[in-house]
Each structure stands twice: as structure tokens, then as C-alpha cells.
Design a protein around this motif. Structure first.
Motif, PDB file in Angstrom:
ATOM      1  N   MET A   1     -13.780  16.575  32.423  1.00 55.81           N
ATOM      2  CA  MET A   1     -12.802  16.821  33.486  1.00 55.81           C
ATOM      3  C   MET A   1     -11.683  17.726  32.972  1.00 55.81           C
ATOM      4  N   LYS A   2     -11.361  18.760  33.755  1.00 53.71           N
ATOM      5  CA  LYS A   2     -10.279  19.666  33.404  1.00 53.71           C
ATOM      6  C   LYS A   2      -8.940  18.928  33.463  1.00 53.71           C
ATOM      7  N   ARG A   3      -8.105  19.173  32.452  1.00 58.54           N
ATOM      8  CA  ARG A   3      -6.772  18.566  32.407  1.00 58.54           C
ATOM      9  C   ARG A   3      -5.721  19.649  32.203  1.00 58.54           C
ATOM     10  N   LEU A   4      -4.586  19.447  32.868  1.00 59.08           N
ATOM     11  CA  LEU A   4      -3.445  20.335  32.694  1.00 59.08           C
ATOM     12  C   LEU A   4      -2.678  19.898  31.457  1.00 59.08           C
ATOM     13  N   LYS A   5      -2.505  20.789  30.508  1.00 59.70           N
ATOM     14  CA  LYS A   5      -1.766  20.467  29.283  1.00 59.70           C
ATOM     15  C   LYS A   5      -0.285  20.747  29.526  1.00 59.70           C
ATOM     16  N   ILE A   6       0.502  19.674  29.529  1.00 62.89           N
ATOM     17  CA  ILE A   6       1.932  19.800  29.827  1.00 62.89           C
ATOM     18  C   ILE A   6       2.760  19.267  28.659  1.00 62.89           C
ATOM     19  N   ALA A   7       3.718  20.055  28.215  1.00 63.28           N
ATOM     20  CA  ALA A   7       4.550  19.693  27.065  1.00 63.28           C
ATOM     21  C   ALA A   7       5.883  19.125  27.513  1.00 63.28           C
ATOM     22  N   ILE A   8       6.366  18.144  26.759  1.00 63.72           N
ATOM     23  CA  ILE A   8       7.743  17.679  26.901  1.00 63.72           C
ATOM     24  C   ILE A   8       8.327  17.571  25.500  1.00 63.72           C
ATOM     25  N   GLN A   9       9.636  17.459  25.431  1.00 61.99           N
ATOM     26  CA  GLN A   9      10.305  17.351  24.134  1.00 61.99           C
ATOM     27  C   GLN A   9       9.792  16.156  23.341  1.00 61.99           C
ATOM     28  N   LYS A  10       9.531  16.390  22.060  1.00 60.98           N
ATOM     29  CA  LYS A  10       9.154  15.300  21.174  1.00 60.98           C
ATOM     30  C   LYS A  10      10.308  14.317  21.015  1.00 60.98           C
ATOM     31  N   SER A  11      11.510  14.845  20.977  1.00 61.49           N
ATOM     32  CA  SER A  11      12.731  14.028  20.911  1.00 61.49           C
ATOM     33  C   SER A  11      13.866  14.857  21.482  1.00 61.49           C
ATOM     34  N   GLY A  12      14.953  14.187  21.844  1.00 62.07           N
ATOM     35  CA  GLY A  12      16.082  14.917  22.413  1.00 62.07           C
ATOM     36  C   GLY A  12      16.436  14.408  23.789  1.00 62.07           C
ATOM     37  N   ARG A  13      17.419  15.052  24.412  1.00 58.86           N
ATOM     38  CA  ARG A  13      17.990  14.540  25.657  1.00 58.86           C
ATOM     39  C   ARG A  13      17.030  14.616  26.839  1.00 58.86           C
ATOM     40  N   LEU A  14      16.003  15.490  26.786  1.00 61.61           N
ATOM     41  CA  LEU A  14      15.067  15.588  27.903  1.00 61.61           C
ATOM     42  C   LEU A  14      13.879  14.645  27.773  1.00 61.61           C
ATOM     43  N   HIS A  15      13.659  14.066  26.596  1.00 63.11           N
ATOM     44  CA  HIS A  15      12.437  13.304  26.341  1.00 63.11           C
ATOM     45  C   HIS A  15      12.274  12.122  27.299  1.00 63.11           C
ATOM     46  N   GLU A  16      13.213  11.183  27.264  1.00 60.21           N
ATOM     47  CA  GLU A  16      13.095   9.985  28.095  1.00 60.21           C
ATOM     48  C   GLU A  16      13.184  10.314  29.577  1.00 60.21           C
ATOM     49  N   ALA A  17      14.067  11.243  29.926  1.00 56.59           N
ATOM     50  CA  ALA A  17      14.231  11.601  31.342  1.00 56.59           C
ATOM     51  C   ALA A  17      12.963  12.236  31.900  1.00 56.59           C
ATOM     52  N   SER A  18      12.247  13.000  31.083  1.00 58.36           N
ATOM     53  CA  SER A  18      10.993  13.617  31.523  1.00 58.36           C
ATOM     54  C   SER A  18       9.936  12.554  31.798  1.00 58.36           C
ATOM     55  N   LEU A  19       9.838  11.578  30.898  1.00 56.08           N
ATOM     56  CA  LEU A  19       8.872  10.492  31.086  1.00 56.08           C
ATOM     57  C   LEU A  19       9.218   9.661  32.316  1.00 56.08           C
ATOM     58  N   GLN A  20      10.512   9.456  32.556  1.00 54.97           N
ATOM     59  CA  GLN A  20      10.936   8.697  33.735  1.00 54.97           C
ATOM     60  C   GLN A  20      10.587   9.442  35.022  1.00 54.97           C
ATOM     61  N   MET A  21      10.754  10.754  35.022  1.00 49.83           N
ATOM     62  CA  MET A  21      10.406  11.547  36.192  1.00 49.83           C
ATOM     63  C   MET A  21       8.909  11.454  36.481  1.00 49.83           C
ATOM     64  N   LEU A  22       8.098  11.564  35.442  1.00 49.14           N
ATOM     65  CA  LEU A  22       6.649  11.454  35.621  1.00 49.14           C
ATOM     66  C   LEU A  22       6.269  10.066  36.123  1.00 49.14           C
ATOM     67  N   ALA A  23       6.933   9.035  35.602  1.00 49.57           N
ATOM     68  CA  ALA A  23       6.642   7.667  36.026  1.00 49.57           C
ATOM     69  C   ALA A  23       6.953   7.483  37.506  1.00 49.57           C
ATOM     70  N   LYS A  24       8.067   8.047  37.975  1.00 50.90           N
ATOM     71  CA  LYS A  24       8.414   7.949  39.393  1.00 50.90           C
ATOM     72  C   LYS A  24       7.394   8.665  40.267  1.00 50.90           C
ATOM     73  N   ALA A  25       6.732   9.660  39.678  1.00 48.18           N
ATOM     74  CA  ALA A  25       5.685  10.390  40.400  1.00 48.18           C
ATOM     75  C   ALA A  25       4.334   9.703  40.276  1.00 48.18           C
ATOM     76  N   GLY A  26       4.330   8.479  39.738  1.00 47.50           N
ATOM     77  CA  GLY A  26       3.104   7.703  39.639  1.00 47.50           C
ATOM     78  C   GLY A  26       2.215   8.085  38.485  1.00 47.50           C
ATOM     79  N   ILE A  27       2.761   8.795  37.508  1.00 41.04           N
ATOM     80  CA  ILE A  27       1.981   9.240  36.354  1.00 41.04           C
ATOM     81  C   ILE A  27       2.372   8.383  35.157  1.00 41.04           C
ATOM     82  N   ARG A  28       1.490   7.482  34.777  1.00 38.66           N
ATOM     83  CA  ARG A  28       1.774   6.528  33.705  1.00 38.66           C
ATOM     84  C   ARG A  28       1.343   7.096  32.358  1.00 38.66           C
ATOM     85  N   VAL A  29       2.305   7.221  31.467  1.00 39.72           N
ATOM     86  CA  VAL A  29       2.041   7.796  30.147  1.00 39.72           C
ATOM     87  C   VAL A  29       2.112   6.698  29.095  1.00 39.72           C
TER      88      VAL A  29
END
Length: 285
Positions: A1-29
Motif C-alpha cells: 500500500m502506498k503511504r505518504l511520508k510526512i515529517a515532523i520535528q524530532k524535538s522542539g516546540r512543534l513536535h507535540e503540537a503536530s502529534l496533537q493536530m494529527l490525533a484530532k484528525a483521527g490519525i493515531r501515531v
């Protein structure tokens, strides 16, 4: 299955907020045991945790398909054309700051000065537009210490609350640009992955719409309903339902966060009673 490779910060101010945004969109990481690459089980994407400064290069050469990243980083790398969605979190500004004891008389005060920054291209372009010639020193970290060490007369750095500047005896005097987290897409994205991008954008936009709006319910006499619904356009138009009490109706609608209090004041003046405000989890337009 084709997957979209999407990067987020390994650490830093965007890291947790990015994961929270994805979680609200129903994407469990599931991060697992500090893995740097994670295949999401319930959505066709693969998360890569990368250093913030490396992400633009991987985007440009197509190594990754997309990224959640600060707009300021893309501007520095001249990749702002790849922005497909602003995400309304991690807002900040890139600003010029000088020691508290110095006097600032406008942008001309920087003529011939030494300026330390981690954003040399952005600062150079800004100063060029202002016809200012200054000596730029690129630093990759701890920019705020440069004036105290005699390395620079001023700095240009990211400012969120201003606490770091205050602690280092600096004051903000000029704003270069504003920034927030954005979803960026590689210019070399495969057409086969475009459908996944559209599905991801659909989910993110539903979250953003909900974040910026509130659901409102109120009661009003029937003769006041026409006046009240003029202030409640809703998504198409307000919903009006009869109450058990004769001569009264319940009105349901959606209002924008930025005009919330002004709208409430107007509704009360026009006869609204029993106003109830509810958060919206998702909004699909």
C-alpha cells in the motif's frame, strides 16, 4: 500500500503540537520505542521524526512527501510556495532585538551594525528591502547571548512570549515576519499520492474549522426570531425549532470565535435567552 511520508520535528516546540493536530484528525501515531520512522495503522501515512533544519532539504529533493513545519523555516529556504495549509498553532514572529540600554530610532539604527541570526537569508532580504547595509553573523543556536559576548549589536530570532529576550537583557524593536505551523508538500510529490494528500487536508480542515467556531443554542420569542437570525448566518442558515412553550422557538447555529462576545451582546439585546455555547469537535463543510 502506498503511504505518504510526512515529517515532523524530532524535538522542539512543534513536535507535540503536530502529534496533537494529527490525533484530532483521527490519525493515531504510536511512537513505539523512540523509533524515527512510524507507519500509522489507521491512515496511509508514514511519520518520520527529523531535525527541523533538515526537513526543507528533504522536501525539496523529494525524500519526504510532506511536512508539518514552521513557516519561517520554509521562508528561509525559499520554499514557501510549497505551503498547502496553515495549521493555526505554534504562532510566533521573527524579530529584531537589541540590548535594553541602547536607543532605537527606527530601522536606520541598524546601518553598519553587526547582527547575529539563525536566519541569514530572511534577514538579508528584509534589510535589502529597507536599504540597510549591516554585517550578518550566522549562529545556529544561543543567538540571544551574542550581544552580551560582544559578538553583535543586535539579533534577529524567533519570539513567542518574549521571556527569553527579557532574561538576556534584550528588547524587541522590529518585526521581520510572522510565522505558524504549516503543512508543506514536496514539489516532487508523486501524482499517485495526491489522493492521500487531499484526504489528509480534508481532515485537517475539519479540525481547523471546529477550532475557530462554536455551536450556539438559544431561546427567543417568535416575534424576535427574524432579528436574531440576522446575526446568526450559521453554515447556511440557522436552525429554528418550536419550543413546547407556545410563542417561543429554539435557535441553533454556529458563530466564529473571533466575534463571539460581540455576537452574544447583540443577541441579548435582541431578546435571546438561555444562551448555551458548546465546543465543536469537527466541522465538515
Amino acid at each position: 500500500m502506498k503511504r505518504l511520508k510526512i515529517a515532523i520535528q524530532k524535538s522542539g516546540r512543534l513536535h507535540e503540537a503536530s502529534l496533537q493536530m494529527l490525533a484530532k484528525a483521527g490519525i493515531r501515531v504510536d511512537n513505539g520505542n523512540d523509533r524515527l520512522k512510524v507507519a500509522v495503522k489507521n491512515f496511509p501515512i508514514e511519520i518520520l521524526y527529523l531535525r527541523n533544519g533538515d526537513i526543507p532539504h528533504y522536501l525539496a529533493d523529494g525524500t519526504i512527501d510532506a511536512a508539518i513545519i514552521g513557516e519561517n523555516v520554509l521562508i528561509e529556504q525559499d520554499l514557501q510556495q510549497s505551503i498547502v495549509q496553515r495549521l493555526n498553532f505554534s504562532k510566533c514572529r521573527l524579530s529584531i532585538a537589541i540590548p535594553n540600554e541602547l536607543t532605537y530610532n527606527g530601522i536606520k539604527s541598524l546601518e553598519g551594525k553587526k547582527i547575529a541570526t539563525s536566519y541569514p537569508k530572511t534577514v538579508h532580504n528584509f534589510l535589502t528591502q529597507k536599504n540597510i547595509k549591516a554585517e550578518l553573523h550566522q549562529l545556529n543556536g544561543s543567538v540571544e547571548i551574542a550581544p552580551n559576548m560582544g559578538m553583535a549589536d543586535a539579533i534577529v530570532d524567533i519570539v513567542s512570549t518574549g521571556n527569553t529576550l527579557f532574561k538576556n537583557n534584550l528588547k524587541e524593536v522590529e518585526q521581520v515576519l510572522t510565522s505558524e505551523a504549516v503543512l508543506s508538500i514536496s514539489p516532487k510529490l508523486s501524482p499517485k499520492l495526491q489522493d492521500i494528500v487531499e484526504k489528509l487536508l480534508f481532515r485537517l480542515r475539519a479540525v481547523l474549522q471546529a477550532k475557530n467556531t462554536k455551536y450556539i443554542l438559544l431561546n427567543a420569542p417568535n416575534d424576535k426570531v427574524p432579528l436574531i437570525i440576522n446575526d446568526l448566518p450559521g453554515m447556511k442558515s440557522p436552525t429554528v425549532l418550536p419550543l413546547a412553550e407556545k410563542g417561543w422557538s429554539s435557535i441553533h447555529s454556529v458563530i466564529h470565535e473571533e466575534t463571539f462576545w460581540e455576537v452574544i451582546d447583540q443577541l441579548k439585546k435582541k431578546g435571546a435567552e438561555g444562551i448555551l455555547i458548546c465546543p465543536i469537535e469537527k466541522m465538515v463543510l
